[in-house]
Design a protein around this motif. Structure first.
Motif, PDB file in Angstrom:
ATOM      1  N   ASN A 132      87.639  27.370  -1.088  1.00 48.25           N
ATOM      2  CA  ASN A 132      87.115  28.742  -1.122  1.00 48.25           C
ATOM      3  C   ASN A 132      85.615  28.764  -1.418  1.00 48.25           C
ATOM      4  OD1 ASN A 132      89.493  30.214  -0.539  1.00 48.25           O
ATOM      5  ND2 ASN A 132      90.221  29.811  -2.599  1.00 48.25           N
ATOM      6  N   ALA A 133      85.169  27.871  -2.296  1.00 42.55           N
ATOM      7  CA  ALA A 133      83.739  27.808  -2.610  1.00 42.55           C
ATOM      8  C   ALA A 133      82.930  27.386  -1.384  1.00 42.55           C
ATOM      9  CB  ALA A 133      83.504  26.836  -3.769  1.00 42.55           C
ATOM     10  N   GLN A 134      83.430  26.411  -0.640  1.00 41.94           N
ATOM     11  CA  GLN A 134      82.733  25.987   0.578  1.00 41.94           C
ATOM     12  C   GLN A 134      82.711  27.111   1.618  1.00 41.94           C
ATOM     13  OE1 GLN A 134      80.982  23.206   0.876  1.00 41.94           O
ATOM     14  NE2 GLN A 134      81.618  22.467  -1.134  1.00 41.94           N
ATOM     15  N   THR A 135      83.802  27.852   1.699  1.00 42.26           N
ATOM     16  CA  THR A 135      83.846  29.005   2.609  1.00 42.26           C
ATOM     17  C   THR A 135      82.824  30.061   2.187  1.00 42.26           C
ATOM     18  OG1 THR A 135      86.181  28.583   3.081  1.00 42.26           O
ATOM     19  CG2 THR A 135      85.347  30.788   3.594  1.00 42.26           C
ATOM     20  N   ALA A 136      82.721  30.292   0.885  1.00 41.59           N
ATOM     21  CA  ALA A 136      81.736  31.260   0.381  1.00 41.59           C
ATOM     22  C   ALA A 136      80.324  30.833   0.761  1.00 41.59           C
ATOM     23  CB  ALA A 136      81.867  31.400  -1.131  1.00 41.59           C
ATOM     24  N   PHE A 137      80.018  29.542   0.591  1.00 42.11           N
ATOM     25  CA  PHE A 137      78.701  29.038   0.997  1.00 42.11           C
ATOM     26  C   PHE A 137      78.469  29.260   2.488  1.00 42.11           C
ATOM     27  CE2 PHE A 137      77.290  25.845  -2.431  1.00 42.11           C
ATOM     28  CZ  PHE A 137      76.186  26.617  -2.751  1.00 42.11           C
ATOM     29  N   ALA A 138      79.497  29.044   3.284  1.00 41.20           N
ATOM     30  CA  ALA A 138      79.354  29.232   4.736  1.00 41.20           C
ATOM     31  C   ALA A 138      78.981  30.679   5.059  1.00 41.20           C
ATOM     32  CB  ALA A 138      80.647  28.834   5.445  1.00 41.20           C
ATOM     33  N   PHE A 139      79.616  31.629   4.387  1.00 40.89           N
ATOM     34  CA  PHE A 139      79.321  33.032   4.666  1.00 40.89           C
ATOM     35  C   PHE A 139      77.955  33.458   4.130  1.00 40.89           C
ATOM     36  CE2 PHE A 139      83.887  33.490   5.571  1.00 40.89           C
ATOM     37  CZ  PHE A 139      83.785  34.162   6.764  1.00 40.89           C
ATOM     38  N   LEU A 140      77.401  32.681   3.217  1.00 39.41           N
ATOM     39  CA  LEU A 140      76.056  32.962   2.716  1.00 39.41           C
ATOM     40  C   LEU A 140      74.980  32.298   3.575  1.00 39.41           C
ATOM     41  CD1 LEU A 140      76.746  32.541  -1.108  1.00 39.41           C
ATOM     42  CD2 LEU A 140      76.324  34.699   0.113  1.00 39.41           C
ATOM     43  N   ALA A 141      75.398  31.501   4.543  1.00 37.86           N
ATOM     44  CA  ALA A 141      74.457  30.789   5.409  1.00 37.86           C
ATOM     45  C   ALA A 141      73.725  31.767   6.325  1.00 37.86           C
ATOM     46  CB  ALA A 141      75.198  29.743   6.235  1.00 37.86           C
ATOM     47  N   ASN A 142      72.565  31.310   6.813  1.00 31.63           N
ATOM     48  CA  ASN A 142      71.741  32.153   7.676  1.00 31.63           C
ATOM     49  C   ASN A 142      72.150  32.119   9.140  1.00 31.63           C
ATOM     50  OD1 ASN A 142      69.989  33.062   5.613  1.00 31.63           O
ATOM     51  ND2 ASN A 142      68.970  31.067   5.656  1.00 31.63           N
ATOM     52  N   ASN A 143      72.849  31.047   9.537  1.00 28.05           N
ATOM     53  CA  ASN A 143      73.237  30.943  10.932  1.00 28.05           C
ATOM     54  C   ASN A 143      74.462  30.039  11.055  1.00 28.05           C
ATOM     55  OD1 ASN A 143      72.348  28.103  11.292  1.00 28.05           O
ATOM     56  ND2 ASN A 143      70.307  28.996  10.982  1.00 28.05           N
ATOM     57  N   GLU A 144      75.001  29.989  12.254  1.00 31.80           N
ATOM     58  CA  GLU A 144      76.229  29.236  12.497  1.00 31.80           C
ATOM     59  C   GLU A 144      76.052  27.733  12.247  1.00 31.80           C
ATOM     60  OE1 GLU A 144      79.533  28.500  16.015  1.00 31.80           O
ATOM     61  OE2 GLU A 144      77.668  29.544  16.488  1.00 31.80           O
ATOM     62  N   ASP A 145      74.925  27.187  12.644  1.00 34.87           N
ATOM     63  CA  ASP A 145      74.693  25.749  12.445  1.00 34.87           C
ATOM     64  C   ASP A 145      74.651  25.395  10.961  1.00 34.87           C
ATOM     65  OD1 ASP A 145      74.629  25.218  15.153  1.00 34.87           O
ATOM     66  OD2 ASP A 145      72.453  25.473  15.305  1.00 34.87           O
ATOM     67  N   GLU A 146      74.066  26.260  10.178  1.00 36.99           N
ATOM     68  CA  GLU A 146      74.010  26.040   8.733  1.00 36.99           C
ATOM     69  C   GLU A 146      75.394  26.206   8.100  1.00 36.99           C
ATOM     70  OE1 GLU A 146      71.961  28.333   5.011  1.00 36.99           O
ATOM     71  OE2 GLU A 146      70.713  28.132   6.807  1.00 36.99           O
ATOM     72  N   ALA A 147      76.196  27.094   8.634  1.00 39.58           N
ATOM     73  CA  ALA A 147      77.520  27.394   8.073  1.00 39.58           C
ATOM     74  C   ALA A 147      78.561  26.331   8.417  1.00 39.58           C
ATOM     75  CB  ALA A 147      78.001  28.755   8.574  1.00 39.58           C
ATOM     76  N   ARG A 148      78.442  25.718   9.588  1.00 39.20           N
ATOM     77  CA  ARG A 148      79.475  24.803  10.095  1.00 39.20           C
ATOM     78  C   ARG A 148      79.876  23.704   9.103  1.00 39.20           C
ATOM     79  NH1 ARG A 148      77.283  23.532  14.644  1.00 39.20           N
ATOM     80  NH2 ARG A 148      78.233  25.281  15.723  1.00 39.20           N
ATOM     81  N   PRO A 149      78.943  22.977   8.473  1.00 41.30           N
ATOM     82  CA  PRO A 149      79.378  21.908   7.554  1.00 41.30           C
ATOM     83  C   PRO A 149      80.184  22.433   6.364  1.00 41.30           C
ATOM     84  CG  PRO A 149      76.988  21.825   7.903  1.00 41.30           C
ATOM     85  CD  PRO A 149      77.510  23.013   8.627  1.00 41.30           C
ATOM     86  N   TYR A 150      79.871  23.628   5.925  1.00 38.56           N
ATOM     87  CA  TYR A 150      80.631  24.211   4.811  1.00 38.56           C
ATOM     88  C   TYR A 150      82.062  24.537   5.234  1.00 38.56           C
ATOM     89  CZ  TYR A 150      76.112  24.593   2.498  1.00 38.56           C
ATOM     90  OH  TYR A 150      74.891  24.315   1.936  1.00 38.56           O
ATOM     91  N   PHE A 151      82.210  25.060   6.449  1.00 34.56           N
ATOM     92  CA  PHE A 151      83.560  25.332   6.960  1.00 34.56           C
ATOM     93  C   PHE A 151      84.350  24.028   7.107  1.00 34.56           C
ATOM     94  CE2 PHE A 151      81.843  29.436   8.832  1.00 34.56           C
ATOM     95  CZ  PHE A 151      82.574  30.248   7.980  1.00 34.56           C
ATOM     96  N   GLU A 152      83.681  22.980   7.553  1.00 38.60           N
ATOM     97  CA  GLU A 152      84.355  21.690   7.704  1.00 38.60           C
ATOM     98  C   GLU A 152      84.813  21.145   6.358  1.00 38.60           C
ATOM     99  OE1 GLU A 152      81.469  19.406   9.895  1.00 38.60           O
ATOM    100  OE2 GLU A 152      81.871  20.495  11.765  1.00 38.60           O
ATOM    101  N   LYS A 153      83.947  21.238   5.343  1.00 42.39           N
ATOM    102  CA  LYS A 153      84.331  20.799   4.000  1.00 42.39           C
ATOM    103  C   LYS A 153      85.482  21.646   3.463  1.00 42.39           C
ATOM    104  CE  LYS A 153      79.864  19.059   2.414  1.00 42.39           C
ATOM    105  NZ  LYS A 153      78.776  19.288   1.452  1.00 42.39           N
ATOM    106  N   ALA A 154      85.419  22.950   3.725  1.00 42.77           N
ATOM    107  CA  ALA A 154      86.486  23.849   3.256  1.00 42.77           C
ATOM    108  C   ALA A 154      87.827  23.404   3.831  1.00 42.77           C
ATOM    109  CB  ALA A 154      86.185  25.294   3.647  1.00 42.77           C
ATOM    110  N   ALA A 155      87.854  23.127   5.121  1.00 40.50           N
ATOM    111  CA  ALA A 155      89.102  22.702   5.761  1.00 40.50           C
ATOM    112  C   ALA A 155      89.617  21.406   5.146  1.00 40.50           C
ATOM    113  CB  ALA A 155      88.885  22.533   7.265  1.00 40.50           C
ATOM    114  N   GLN A 156      88.712  20.492   4.812  1.00 42.46           N
ATOM    115  CA  GLN A 156      89.122  19.234   4.183  1.00 42.46           C
ATOM    116  C   GLN A 156      89.748  19.479   2.812  1.00 42.46           C
ATOM    117  OE1 GLN A 156      85.530  16.888   4.190  1.00 42.46           O
ATOM    118  NE2 GLN A 156      85.535  16.661   6.413  1.00 42.46           N
ATOM    119  N   TYR A 157      89.132  20.369   2.029  1.00 37.95           N
ATOM    120  CA  TYR A 157      89.692  20.678   0.702  1.00 37.95           C
ATOM    121  C   TYR A 157      91.033  21.392   0.831  1.00 37.95           C
ATOM    122  CZ  TYR A 157      85.549  19.162  -1.853  1.00 37.95           C
ATOM    123  OH  TYR A 157      84.536  18.413  -2.399  1.00 37.95           O
TER     124      TYR A 157
END
Length: 153
Positions: free
Chosen positions: A83-108
């Motif tokens: 959930n924390a990684q997902t929150a970081f993704a939604f705080l990102a400025n663009n899709e490229d910046e958000a993508r690694p956070y979504f990937e980490k979220a899925a791993q957790y």
């Protein structure tokens, strides 16, 4: 009415944060307390500005990672980290910046499911984590289109 509910929620999680902080001073190896503390910080991150939210999410990640260093199989801490990684993704400025956070979220989320396979919340979080990046893309495109139209007026 809604403002009162938000204030109640803010007060509740701030109180929980303070209790966890005091508990940590007495027993810094309490993984359950660290997980609660991280969860409270995540909830509190929904209220302030984006930069303050990022700081609170980072603090939550730190507490949750500390909980996992004590108990690496703590499924609720793994889920909260997703959930924390997902929150970081939604705080990102663009899709490229958000993508690694979504990937980490899925791993957790996957690790949480691995530790507690029957947990419906973890399973649903894992399923949604595959869909959210695409939804964010559409939200960002829509926002850009709305900005273009508002500038032309």
């Amino acid at each position: 009415m809604e403002m009162s509910n938000e204030l109640d929620t803010l007060v509740f999680f701030e109180h929980a944060r303070k209790i966890c902080e005091a508990t940590y001073a007495v027993n810094p190896l309490d993984a359950e307390n660290l997980t609660r503390w991280g969860g409270a910080l995540l909830e509190l991150s929904q209220f302030p500005s984006v930069s303050d939210s990022q700081t609170l999410v980072q603090d939550a990640i730190s507490k949750l990672e500390e909980a996992l260093s004590i108990n690496p199989r703590k499924h609720d801490a793994l889920w909260c980290l997703g959930n924390a990684q997902t929150a970081f993704a939604f705080l990102a400025n663009n899709e490229d910046e958000a993508r690694p956070y979504f990937e980490k979220a899925a791993q957790y989320f996957q690790r949480a499911v691995d530790e507690d396979p029957g947990n419906e919340v973890y399973l649903k979080s894992l399923q949604l984590s595959a869909k959210v990046p695409r939804s964010l893309y559409f939200i960002m495109v829509y926002s850009q289109v709305m900005l273009m139209f508002s500038c032309d007026l």
